[in-house]
Design an enzyme around this catalytic site. Sequence first.
Site, PDB file in Angstrom:
ATOM      1  CG  HIS A   1     -29.250-138.141 -18.391  1.00 48.31           C
ATOM      2  ND1 HIS A   1     -29.490-139.521 -18.117  1.00 48.31           N
ATOM      3  CD2 HIS A   1     -28.421-137.853 -19.425  1.00 48.31           C
ATOM      4  CE1 HIS A   1     -28.763-140.071 -19.274  1.00 48.31           C
ATOM      5  NE2 HIS A   1     -28.170-139.275 -20.081  1.00 48.31           N
TER       6      HIS A   1
ATOM      7  CB  CYS B   1     -17.825-100.275  -0.805  1.00 50.78           C
ATOM      8  SG  CYS B   1     -19.275-101.352   0.127  1.00 50.78           S
TER       9      CYS B   1
ATOM     10  NE  ARG C   1     -15.226-100.307  -6.757  1.00 55.33           N
ATOM     11  CZ  ARG C   1     -14.258-100.853  -6.690  1.00 55.33           C
ATOM     12  NH1 ARG C   1     -13.303-100.547  -7.475  1.00 55.33           N
ATOM     13  NH2 ARG C   1     -13.969-101.593  -5.582  1.00 55.33           N
TER      14      ARG C   1
ATOM     15  CD  GLU D   1     -20.071-115.353 -19.853  1.00 54.39           C
ATOM     16  OE1 GLU D   1     -19.914-116.060 -18.741  1.00 54.39           O
ATOM     17  OE2 GLU D   1     -19.929-114.375 -20.116  1.00 54.39           O
TER      18      GLU D   1
ATOM     19  CE  LYS E   1     -22.439-111.783 -19.169  1.00 59.16           C
ATOM     20  NZ  LYS E   1     -21.086-112.233 -19.238  1.00 59.16           N
TER      21      LYS E   1
ATOM     22  CE  LYS F   1     -16.505-105.053 -15.233  1.00 62.10           C
ATOM     23  NZ  LYS F   1     -17.110-106.126 -16.008  1.00 62.10           N
TER      24      LYS F   1
ATOM     25  CD1 TRP G   1     -23.344-104.068  -4.408  1.00 57.47           C
ATOM     26  CD2 TRP G   1     -22.507-105.524  -2.861  1.00 57.47           C
ATOM     27  NE1 TRP G   1     -23.758-105.237  -4.874  1.00 57.47           N
ATOM     28  CE2 TRP G   1     -23.262-106.242  -3.959  1.00 57.47           C
ATOM     29  CE3 TRP G   1     -21.827-106.215  -1.928  1.00 57.47           C
ATOM     30  CZ2 TRP G   1     -23.235-107.452  -3.865  1.00 57.47           C
ATOM     31  CZ3 TRP G   1     -21.868-107.569  -1.935  1.00 57.47           C
ATOM     32  CH2 TRP G   1     -22.726-108.135  -2.903  1.00 57.47           C
TER      33      TRP G   1
ATOM     34  CG  ASN H   1     -14.324-101.601  -0.621  1.00 54.76           C
ATOM     35  OD1 ASN H   1     -14.903-102.576  -0.464  1.00 54.76           O
ATOM     36  ND2 ASN H   1     -13.382-101.612  -1.730  1.00 54.76           N
ATOM     37  N   GLY H   2     -15.132-103.613   2.286  1.00 53.27           N
ATOM     38  CA  GLY H   2     -14.624-104.644   3.015  1.00 53.27           C
ATOM     39  C   GLY H   2     -15.482-105.435   3.956  1.00 53.27           C
TER      40      GLY H   2
ATOM     41  CD  GLU I   1     -23.454-111.157 -15.130  1.00 51.34           C
ATOM     42  OE1 GLU I   1     -23.252-111.670 -16.274  1.00 51.34           O
ATOM     43  OE2 GLU I   1     -22.698-110.676 -14.198  1.00 51.34           O
TER      44      GLU I   1
HETATM   45  C1  AGP Z   1     -19.426-111.371 -15.308  1.00 43.83           C
HETATM   46  O1  AGP Z   1     -20.562-111.081 -16.234  1.00 43.83           O
HETATM   47  C2  AGP Z   1     -19.689-111.359 -13.946  1.00 43.83           C
HETATM   48  N1  AGP Z   1     -20.214-109.923 -13.756  1.00 43.83           N
HETATM   49  C3  AGP Z   1     -18.755-112.093 -12.843  1.00 43.83           C
HETATM   50  O2  AGP Z   1     -19.263-113.451 -12.969  1.00 43.83           O
HETATM   51  C4  AGP Z   1     -17.472-111.713 -12.977  1.00 43.83           C
HETATM   52  O3  AGP Z   1     -17.025-112.510 -14.287  1.00 43.83           O
HETATM   53  C5  AGP Z   1     -16.788-112.330 -11.704  1.00 43.83           C
HETATM   54  O4  AGP Z   1     -17.240-111.905 -10.588  1.00 43.83           O
HETATM   55  C6  AGP Z   1     -15.130-112.636 -11.617  1.00 43.83           C
HETATM   56  O5  AGP Z   1     -14.607-111.308 -11.970  1.00 43.83           O
HETATM   57  P1  AGP Z   1     -13.008-111.149 -12.382  1.00 43.83           P
HETATM   58  O6  AGP Z   1     -13.014-111.600 -13.678  1.00 43.83           O
HETATM   59  O7  AGP Z   1     -13.103-109.591 -12.213  1.00 43.83           O
HETATM   60  O8  AGP Z   1     -12.445-112.057 -11.365  1.00 43.83           O
END
Ligand code: AGP
Length: 609
Positions: free
Chosen positions: A505, A2, A27, A482, A486, A604, A74, A99-100, A489
């Site tokens: 395995h 949010c 965000r 990673e 990506k 974000k 959100w 927010n929260g 996501e």
């Molecule tokens: C990465 O592509 C992500 N969107 C997510 O995993 C992110 O790295 C994670 O939420 C941690 O965020 P930060 O680095 O702002 O703590």
Amino acid sequence: MCGIVGAIAQRNVAKILLEGLSRLEYRGYDSSGVAINNETGVRAHRAVGKVQALKDKFEAEPLDGKIGIAHTRWATHGKPTEANAHPHFSGPDLALVHNGIIENHDVLRRELKAKGYEFKSETDTEVIVHLVHEALKSEPNFVQAVKNALESLHGAFAIAVTLNDENERLVVARQGSPLVVGVGIEENFVASDQLALLHVTDQFIFLEEGDVAELTRDGVTVWDKDDIIQERPISVFNHNVDATDKGEFRHYMLKEIYEQPTVVAACLEGRLSHERVLTSCFGANSEFLKQVENVHIVACGTSYHAGMVAKYWIEDMANIPCTVEVASEYRYRKVAVPKNTLFLTLSQSGETADTLAALRMAKELNYLTTLAICNVPSSTLVRESGLTLLTKAGAEIGVASTKAFTTQLTALLITSIAIAAEKGELSDAKQAELVQALRSLPAYLDAAIKQDSTIQVVAEQFANKHHALFLGRGPMFPIALEGALKLKEISYIHAEAYPAGELKHGPLALVDEDMPIITMVPHNVMLDKLKSNLQEVAARGGELFVFADKDTDLHSEEGVTFTEVPKVDAILEPIVHTIPLQLLSYHVAVVKGTDVDQPRNLAKSVTVE
Ligand code: AGP
């Protein structure tokens, strides 16, 4: 997550709030709303979907006024519907955005219902606005009534509240979720992050945990958690304002991928002499480098993957044990802390709720010190950590983290070399060699990016895929993780990553002509072993996508697509090999037509647990 924007000005604030919401879109959110306070009362528009839908409502029916609050939601409690979108009201004159998460909202909702309050949404937020309304019955001072209401809440929140009375002001509060006040001339603002207000000010006051603030046109008064008035310092924003501009690029993510040579150079700037890492980059108190006997790294998501790479570097170079753990696990278990252990957090935003909770827990334990490797200088993580090493990547807007990751790796490599050198585990000659390698990193990243158009063609082969397997060995395993993160996501393709040696395995059972296997081949002692793993895949009809340098002697053939990555010093391989994976995910997402910068369901900055 949010986002909040609020404004009190001498001018109509509707445009300011809507622009602020657009700037918060990165965000992640699923609905939005604005409430404007004027002489006729507080009136609102809300809309599901993009902020543009809200703008369309303003176009059809403008709301004018000089005080207002706005929100991107959100969804946590209740679906993304108009009824659940903020602002929420109690009566016609009191509106609030939040927010929260309010953990005790169920109990509070029951109590408020018993007092006659009717709920129009399924959100936890609505209890807060009714609590303020209830508090106003016995406490006419608006600020005090908000403070009284907040006492009943358990959980994390940042709020902004407006009341239609003769005392024009906004009341805001922060506990567990970030909130920043923007200071203007005869106008003041509030937002979840600075980017939302850069169109109106570059002067900011960062509220601290437990702060409540009153914003009028003429000033800002802040009370701390003990209800004492505090003068919080004003900071001037010094990121490049153009961070919110995509420039010539189609998406922020692509722009941020291309920025990597520049931001990695910025991350190295002032941290290396000709042949050494300058320990002064950790601040005056760099003594910890000599004392550290263990490292605990804690982070989430992409930042966690960066930490996993650092484990290889720290154990290899500094010869001390290093553990890496996701913050959401670390924070809920009993942790054994050996003597002289460094607690190291990694975060792009510095506002990730789990990472912050882990840091707060660690500060109660017997750590040597806490070090944050973080991208946002004004973040809570930076302010609450003992030591900081900033990654200097500049604002990252794309939800999928790219330049934040490679700059984290760069900062971690600097840290690993510094620890190893200070502990006497690295000869001067070896340190000079590593520093030389680091200096060449921006140029290698540039060379890797030059493969963009080749990778764009490779990406087309993924258009109809539903699954993908990433393989890596050694420090390339976290890079495989990673790469898989990506891809899932932003292209919504299910992707898994395995250490290549684990193939037999279990995961080998998945391999057939529909399962693309992506692997980064380092040119090191593991090369031959990895080549055998690739043979195992090829023998089962698996389609291989290999990223390697020319000297590996690999090439495209039936069932194998080879993409060249620049040949670099072994220590840099995990950083340089990240680039083609970022580009691959990006182009696959573009081919699939997904929302690259704001993928579905993701935020974000994950400011709630
Ligand atoms: C990465 O592509 C992500 N969107 C997510 O995993 C992110 O790295 C994670 O939420 C941690 O965020 P930060 O680095 O702002 O703590």
